[in-house]
Design an enzyme around this catalytic site. Structure first.
Site, PDB file in Angstrom:
ATOM      1  N   ASP A  67       0.928  -1.040   0.282  1.00 52.89           N
ATOM      2  CA  ASP A  67       0.035  -0.091  -0.048  1.00 52.89           C
ATOM      3  C   ASP A  67       0.854   0.698  -0.059  1.00 52.89           C
ATOM      4  O   ASP A  67       2.410   1.387   0.608  1.00 52.89           O
ATOM      5  CB  ASP A  67      -1.467   0.002   1.486  1.00 52.89           C
ATOM      6  CG  ASP A  67      -0.192  -0.469   2.312  1.00 52.89           C
ATOM      7  OD1 ASP A  67       0.442  -0.430   2.178  1.00 52.89           O
ATOM      8  OD2 ASP A  67      -0.719  -1.076   3.270  1.00 52.89           O
ATOM      9  N   ASN A 134      -7.308  -2.515  14.266  1.00 47.53           N
ATOM     10  CA  ASN A 134      -8.888  -2.831  13.943  1.00 47.53           C
ATOM     11  C   ASN A 134      -8.881  -4.203  12.695  1.00 47.53           C
ATOM     12  O   ASN A 134     -10.260  -4.488  12.506  1.00 47.53           O
ATOM     13  CB  ASN A 134      -9.097  -2.269  12.774  1.00 47.53           C
ATOM     14  CG  ASN A 134      -8.971  -1.169  11.523  1.00 47.53           C
ATOM     15  OD1 ASN A 134      -8.264  -2.352  11.386  1.00 47.53           O
ATOM     16  ND2 ASN A 134      -9.411  -0.229  11.011  1.00 47.53           N
ATOM     17  N   HIS A 136      -7.431  -4.884  10.112  1.00 50.52           N
ATOM     18  CA  HIS A 136      -6.540  -4.537   8.513  1.00 50.52           C
ATOM     19  C   HIS A 136      -5.523  -5.413   8.278  1.00 50.52           C
ATOM     20  O   HIS A 136      -5.057  -5.223   8.930  1.00 50.52           O
ATOM     21  CB  HIS A 136      -7.083  -2.888   8.261  1.00 50.52           C
ATOM     22  CG  HIS A 136      -5.657  -2.359   8.975  1.00 50.52           C
ATOM     23  ND1 HIS A 136      -5.438  -0.594   8.994  1.00 50.52           N
ATOM     24  CD2 HIS A 136      -4.314  -2.245   9.162  1.00 50.52           C
ATOM     25  CE1 HIS A 136      -4.273  -0.374   9.492  1.00 50.52           C
ATOM     26  NE2 HIS A 136      -3.911  -1.267   9.199  1.00 50.52           N
ATOM     27  N   GLU A 141      -9.892  -1.806   5.224  1.00 48.38           N
ATOM     28  CA  GLU A 141     -10.316  -1.985   6.630  1.00 48.38           C
ATOM     29  C   GLU A 141     -11.735  -1.794   6.674  1.00 48.38           C
ATOM     30  O   GLU A 141     -12.514  -2.756   5.462  1.00 48.38           O
ATOM     31  CB  GLU A 141     -10.977   0.103   6.503  1.00 48.38           C
ATOM     32  CG  GLU A 141      -9.145   0.982   6.502  1.00 48.38           C
ATOM     33  CD  GLU A 141      -8.463   1.323   7.094  1.00 48.38           C
ATOM     34  OE1 GLU A 141      -8.877   0.600   8.377  1.00 48.38           O
ATOM     35  OE2 GLU A 141      -7.468   2.017   7.155  1.00 48.38           O
TER      36      GLU A 141
HETATM   37  C1  F6R Z   1       1.495  -1.594   6.140  1.00 46.57           C
HETATM   38  C2  F6R Z   1       0.423  -1.890   6.316  1.00 46.57           C
HETATM   39  C3  F6R Z   1      -0.565  -1.747   7.540  1.00 46.57           C
HETATM   40  C4  F6R Z   1       0.506  -2.576   8.837  1.00 46.57           C
HETATM   41  C5  F6R Z   1      -1.107  -2.321   9.994  1.00 46.57           C
HETATM   42  C6  F6R Z   1       0.272  -1.910  11.010  1.00 46.57           C
HETATM   43  O1  F6R Z   1       1.543  -1.536   5.173  1.00 46.57           O
HETATM   44  O2  F6R Z   1      -0.838  -2.358   5.342  1.00 46.57           O
HETATM   45  O3  F6R Z   1      -1.410  -3.309   7.431  1.00 46.57           O
HETATM   46  O4  F6R Z   1       0.001  -3.800   8.662  1.00 46.57           O
HETATM   47  O5  F6R Z   1      -1.201  -1.089   9.746  1.00 46.57           O
HETATM   48  O6  F6R Z   1       0.836  -1.286  11.237  1.00 46.57           O
HETATM   49  P1  F6R Z   1       2.187  -1.339  12.634  1.00 46.57           P
HETATM   50  O7  F6R Z   1       3.194  -2.219  11.778  1.00 46.57           O
HETATM   51  O8  F6R Z   1       3.051   0.137  12.488  1.00 46.57           O
HETATM   52  O9  F6R Z   1       1.157  -2.017  13.921  1.00 46.57           O
END
Ligand code: F6R
Length: 238
Positions: A67, A134, A136, A141
């Site tokens: 992403d 959450n 995701h 989401e």
């Molecule tokens: C990032 C991504 C997100 C993160 C998630 C956890 O490329 O796709 O899904 O993996 O938000 O983020 P952290 O590791 O910062 O807790």
């Protein structure tokens, strides 16, 4: 879903680095799906060290990131492109690096371009994922339905709040992003989810509850035949 509980974050990163090392040993031309955020930083450090020591080689591997914020300048300090360059891409020798372009003028065309590149590469061999508080994955989401291919998504309140920690005062935080779709993630031959920290205990519990919560995107992974979750004790709540 295979679960590996490690004593601490460093051990998790080492276990995850072993999985990457083995993947590239078996298939040097692997297509690797990569993630950003806090969680993979230690893993990328380990991959860089192993590369420096000659233990791992990316020269035939192709990287596809999950992403990117949209809109965002590619060279913005908080773009995922910058993140990847700082933590991995500038330090190892990938044959190819693909990230959705946060400054593309036509979002639909950009998603189609990214999807075509991914398809041409033959799909993902090993996909690294983190998890949002959450549930995701990528920036898919919680929703009532999920696009299968890349698309522009509205970031949830939860994601905006979590990621606000990376933006300094005066920096505008994007509220939308481009993300791989659930179908592309699910099509990966192998998935490695890395989870760390007490702020993930609750969502981890939900993931392992034995139910397909359709409002928790990560739960779709429960149906995938080859998922390994590497988590630390804090995330596992033990
Ligand atoms: C990032 C991504 C997100 C993160 C998630 C956890 O490329 O796709 O899904 O993996 O938000 O983020 P952290 O590791 O910062 O807790």
């Amino acid at each position: 879903m295979k679960k590996i509980i490690c004593g601490n974050y460093e051990e998790c990163c080492s276990a995850a680095a072993d999985i990457f090392t083995e993947q590239l040993r078996q298939k040097p031309e692997s297509v690797l799906g990569l993630a950003t955020g806090s969680t993979p930083i230690g893993l990328y450090e380990q991959l860089v060290s192993r590369y420096d020591e000659g233990k791992i080689d990316f020269s035939r591997a192709k990287a596809f990131n999950l992403d990117e914020y949209y809109p965002i300048k590619q060279n913005h300090a908080q773009s995922y492109k910058t993140f990847m360059e700082e933590h991995l891409f500038d330090k190892v020798n990938f044959a190819q690096k693909h990230i959705p372009n946060g400054e593309a003028s036509d979002v639909v065309a950009e998603c189609a371009r990214f999807d075509a590149e991914l398809e041409a590469a033959g799909g993902i061999d090993l996909q690294l994922l983190g998890i949002g508080t959450n549930g995701h994955i990528g920036f898919n989401e919680p929703a009532v339905s999920y696009p299968l291919k890349s698309y522009m998504t509205q970031l949830s309140e939860d994601s905006l709040k979590s990621n606000s920690r990376f933006f300094t005062k005066g920096e505008t935080q994007p509220t939308t992003a481009l993300t791989m779709g659930i179908g592309q993630i699910f099509a990966a031959k192998q998935i490695l989810m890395l989870i760390s920290g007490a702020n993930k205990t609750e969502i981890t519990k939900k993931l392992f509850e034995g139910k397909l919560h359709t409002d928790v995107p990560a739960c779709f992974l429960l149906l995938h035949p080859n998922v390994t979750v590497v988590l630390d004790k804090a995330a596992a709540g033990v």
